[in-house]
Scaffold this active site. Structure first.
Site, PDB file in Angstrom:
ATOM      1  N   ALA A  30     -13.599 -38.005  10.479  1.00 52.27           N
ATOM      2  CA  ALA A  30     -12.630 -39.023  10.034  1.00 52.27           C
ATOM      3  C   ALA A  30     -11.209 -38.671  10.479  1.00 52.27           C
ATOM      4  CB  ALA A  30     -12.683 -39.120   8.502  1.00 52.27           C
ATOM      5  N   TYR A  83      -8.889 -36.638  13.456  1.00 51.24           N
ATOM      6  CA  TYR A  83      -8.495 -35.290  13.050  1.00 51.24           C
ATOM      7  C   TYR A  83      -9.610 -34.343  13.428  1.00 51.24           C
ATOM      8  CZ  TYR A  83      -6.634 -31.937   9.501  1.00 51.24           C
ATOM      9  OH  TYR A  83      -6.099 -30.874   8.830  1.00 51.24           O
ATOM     10  N   ARG A 124      -9.115 -35.869  -6.216  1.00 51.37           N
ATOM     11  CA  ARG A 124      -8.131 -35.349  -7.176  1.00 51.37           C
ATOM     12  C   ARG A 124      -8.492 -35.664  -8.624  1.00 51.37           C
ATOM     13  NH1 ARG A 124      -3.447 -38.260  -4.217  1.00 51.37           N
ATOM     14  NH2 ARG A 124      -5.237 -39.615  -3.839  1.00 51.37           N
ATOM     15  N   CYS A 147      -5.876 -38.295 -13.194  1.00 54.53           N
ATOM     16  CA  CYS A 147      -5.141 -37.961 -11.962  1.00 54.53           C
ATOM     17  C   CYS A 147      -4.052 -39.011 -11.820  1.00 54.53           C
ATOM     18  CB  CYS A 147      -6.074 -38.012 -10.749  1.00 54.53           C
ATOM     19  SG  CYS A 147      -5.163 -37.975  -9.185  1.00 54.53           S
ATOM     20  N   CYS A 194      -2.011 -30.110  -5.776  1.00 52.71           N
ATOM     21  CA  CYS A 194      -3.193 -29.969  -4.900  1.00 52.71           C
ATOM     22  C   CYS A 194      -2.779 -29.950  -3.431  1.00 52.71           C
ATOM     23  CB  CYS A 194      -4.219 -31.048  -5.224  1.00 52.71           C
ATOM     24  SG  CYS A 194      -3.599 -32.745  -5.173  1.00 52.71           S
ATOM     25  N   CYS A 216      -3.157 -28.261 -10.317  1.00 50.70           N
ATOM     26  CA  CYS A 216      -3.081 -29.687 -10.625  1.00 50.70           C
ATOM     27  C   CYS A 216      -2.072 -29.858 -11.751  1.00 50.70           C
ATOM     28  CB  CYS A 216      -4.458 -30.183 -11.058  1.00 50.70           C
ATOM     29  SG  CYS A 216      -4.447 -31.848 -11.741  1.00 50.70           S
ATOM     30  N   GLY A 235       4.971 -30.362 -21.504  1.00 50.09           N
ATOM     31  CA  GLY A 235       4.711 -28.953 -21.808  1.00 50.09           C
ATOM     32  C   GLY A 235       4.437 -28.732 -23.288  1.00 50.09           C
ATOM     33  N   GLN A 256      11.276 -36.144 -20.638  1.00 47.93           N
ATOM     34  CA  GLN A 256      11.767 -36.635 -19.346  1.00 47.93           C
ATOM     35  C   GLN A 256      10.675 -37.340 -18.545  1.00 47.93           C
ATOM     36  OE1 GLN A 256      14.507 -33.806 -17.143  1.00 47.93           O
ATOM     37  NE2 GLN A 256      13.588 -32.455 -18.668  1.00 47.93           N
TER      38      GLN A 256
END
Ligand SMILES: Cc1cc2nc3c(=O)[nH]c(=O)nc-3n(C[C@H](O)[C@H](O)[C@H](O)COP(=O)(O)O)c2cc1C
Length: 666
Positions: free
Chosen positions: A170, A173, A321, A344, A351, A363, A394, A421
């Site tokens: 694919a 690449y 992900r 995700c 990642c 992640c 956090g 935030q």
């Protein structure tokens, strides 16, 4: 669960039966041993995903030629001596009922051959955008060697107990993807030119793999449905080529999209891009082949996955992900616990962003990736009373983990909602998905048994009254206003206040000072509000002292954001410093002679000192820790953790990781 019934039906790929229709996408980890074998860390990471219920694991790019490595600490199947380590991995995954296939690659133009002092090879001589190396045209004799290497690697995969292999062709690449694309294959011999000629090398590989590993050994082929690039292979040509590949032995196709050189955002689509981005292309391929078709690309929601299957747009969904964010996604979806899935959010910071800097994969929403063993949750030896000050990501993660371990947790947040935030970060255009992470964490704190108290600021007095055993300070950061004459004027506000709606909506000519992530996203927010027929048309300029803007964003997100800013007419001036705000306007000077714009990808309009006419100024000039509580309570509580921005302002990734650590240490 009725709603997801199709997702959890079994499917066959060739001779292999897979217990459901969710596959894990191949994702390089850089965690292999230096000899190319599989490490215990890789085994633990995949075992967690198999135990989480994924049907098929497509294991990361696995090289077939030792002299052409793909990544430092990549794994390979170039030698029989590597079979036992793959056998251990396969056995561990099989123990949980998952099917396992490694993705076989020859890196071709992307080989890190400088490690061995030879030149990479490709279908034609070209430069690799990712390694910045020139490759030379591979000879016909060398092609025969590579074909044999693929065959032997497939045989080794079978001997290691794997259930098949994926052949990576694919993204225009690596070697096979480059042969298939007119963008990189300019050969004039039997291997280039017409579609049939470009197909010759992949067809030889497929036939040789079947011959060496057995006709019944399944091969999945990963291709771009559409390269989405002028001069590249479009979906019509892909549909024209897949029947021949299936005829040669491909047992399933995995449809990705885009090309590496300039469109990697199509391969690993960031926040704000369409979900299930390759769905139309997989549907088109399904029309022309009888073998199963898999689709990859921003499939994060089990309901979307189910819809893809029900509509017949693909036979299996592939998630990358999303399974980093939550290894248990399939099992939770099957049990109907959709709210419990760590989402995700497509940030790609932990990642792909980390991998491209050759740093360990992680992640933002799941700091346990690759640390499954060391971060397994253990019940607390003694139940403690834990006070968490601050309900940003956090603080919420610390509260969630501590409560799950059995502690008595109360989280206080001074605002009327959780998120800190991160709530502001979810406001600019294309960022709304961040809100899913906030919702997930908030839900999980309560489900784990934690108590949430809103509109209450933690003060030394509150701490004294509530007598916690443990204090977690997650009070975030506040914006720092630079000490520049005139910035105390009424038409100056902070990015935080603008996003939160606490400052009057800036109109007219607006200058955002600071071109970091917050400054650029706020500029986009302000430029977009020009769509509002009631607002005066703003003209937005961003001023940045450094040469580069958008530092901290993942590569793909940054490319897209800069493009959108340019499209919205936002002007970016780099290498410029603000010296004063006066009635005449904003006074700016170059930070260093000739320092403007170089390498930043940003537009600029000259580099002399000047005065910009402004109607409003927005400050996005960085933040400082809001750590007063830590100072005020120093020495008064025996167990204190200061985490996230309250410790040092960084990203949510670090805040959540430190919350996860603190919650485990108590
Ligand atoms: C960290 C990382 C490593 C990746 N490594 C590979 C790889 O080894 N081979 C490959 O074909 N694609 C690789 N990809 C692309 C993924 O397989 C997948 O196509 C992409 O992430 C889009 O799927 P998602 O939106 O579900 O994450 C990688 C992606 C990420 C995020």
């Amino acid at each position: 669960m009725q709603r997801l019934e199709k997702l959890f039906t079994s499917i066959r790929i060739g001779s292999t039966e897979i217990h459901n229709r969710i596959a894990m996408a191949p994702m390089g980890t850089l965690w292999g041993e230096s000899d190319g074998s599989v490490s215990q860390r890789i085994i633990d990471y995949h075992t967690a995903r198999a135990a989480g219920g994924v049907g098929l694991i497509i294991y990361e790019a696995t090289t077939i030629d030792q002299m052409h490595p793909y990544m430092p600490n990549g794994t390979g199947l170039w030698d029989d001596g590597l079979i036992p380590s793959f056998r251990k991995l396969t056995d561990a995954v099989h123990a949980h009922g998952a099917t396992f296939i490694p993705q076989l690659i020859h890196p071709g133009p992307e080989s890190l051959t400088f490690m061995f002092g030879n030149q990479p090879v490709g279908p034609s001589a070209l430069m690799s955008h990712s390694t910045r190396q020139m490759c030379r045209e591979i000879t016909v004799e060398e092609i025969a060697v590579v074909v044999e290497q693929f065959g032997q690697a497939a045989r080794r995969a079978r001997e290691a107990g794997c259930d098949g292999v994926e052949f990576h062709a694919a993204h225009c690449y690596l070697l096979a993807g480059s042969f298939l694309s007119p963008l990189r294959n300019r050969r004039t011999d039997a291997y280039g030119g017409s579609l049939d000629a470009r197909l010759r090398f992949p067809l030889e590989v497929i036939r040789r793999m079947k011959a060496c590993a057995g006709a019944d050994f399944p091969i999945v082929m990963r291709i771009s449905g559409d390269e989405v690039m002028p001069g590249g292979r479009g979906i019509e040509e892909t549909c024209a080529m897949v029947p021949a590949l299936a005829e040669a032995g491909v047992d399933a196709f995995e449809i990705s999209g885009g090309v590496v050189p300039t469109l990697s955002w199509r391969m690993i689509p960031p926040t704000g891009t369409p979900f299930a981005i390759n769905r139309q292309q997989s549907a088109a391929v399904k029309q022309v082949v009888d073998v199963p078709v898999l689709v990859v690309g921003r499939i994060t929601d089990p309901l979307v996955a189910e819809n893809i299957l029900r509509k017949g747009d693909a036979d299996m969904v592939v998630m990358g992900r999303a399974l980093l964010a939550d290894p248990d996604l399939p099992r939770k979806a099957q049990d109907g616990r959709l709210d419990d899935i760590a989402p995700c959010i497509g940030c790609s910071i932990g990642c792909f962003g980390r991998i491209t800097q050759l740093q360990p994969l992680t992640c933002t929403v799941n700091p346990t990736v690759g640390r499954e063993r060391e971060m397994a949750l253990a019940p607390a030896a003694r139940r403690k009373k834990v006070l968490v000050a601050g309900g940003g990501p956090g603080g919420m993660e610390a509260a969630r983990v501590a409560a799950l371990r059995g502690h008595d947790v109360t989280l206080y947040e001074k605002e009327s909602g959780l998120g800190g935030q991160y709530t502001l970060a979810a406001i600019p255009p294309h960022k709304q998905e961040l809100g899913r992470a906030i919702k997930y964490l908030a839900t999980q704190v309560e489900k784990a048994g934690g108590t949430i108290v809103l509109k209450t600021e933690v003060t030394p007095d509150l701490v004294e009254r509530t007598t916690p055993d443990v204090l977690i300070i997650a009070t975030g950061a506040t914006l720092v206003a630079p000490k520049i004459a005139g910035l105390d004027a009424a038409h100056v506000s902070t990015a935080h206040d603008v996003l939160a709606g606490k400052a009057p909506e800036p109109t007219g000519r607006i200058v955002v000072i600071g071109g970091g992530m917050v400054g650029l996203e706020t500029a986009e927010f302000l430029a977009r509000s020009a769509d509002n027929p009631y607002a005066e048309q703003p003209r937005v300029t961003v001023i940045e002292m450094q040469d580069a803007v958008g530092v901290g964003l993942s590569g793909e997100a940054r490319v897209l954001l800069l493009r959108r800013l340019a499209e919205s007419g936002v002007q970016i001036l780099t290498g410029m410093q603000v010296t004063a705000l006066s009635a005449a306007g904003l006074h700016v000077v170059p930070t260093a002679p000739g320092a403007t714009s170089a390498g930043s990808g940003a537009a600029h309009d000259g580099d002399g000192a000047r005065v910009l006419s402004v109607d409003a100024v927005v400050l996005a000039t960085g933040v400082q820790p809001a750590d007063a509580l830590a100072r005020e309570l120093a020495g008064k509580i025996s167990e204190v953790y200061v985490i996230g921005d309250a410790k040092t302002p960084r990203l949510a990734l670090e805040a959540i990781a430190e919350g996860a650590e603190a919650g485990r240490q108590i």
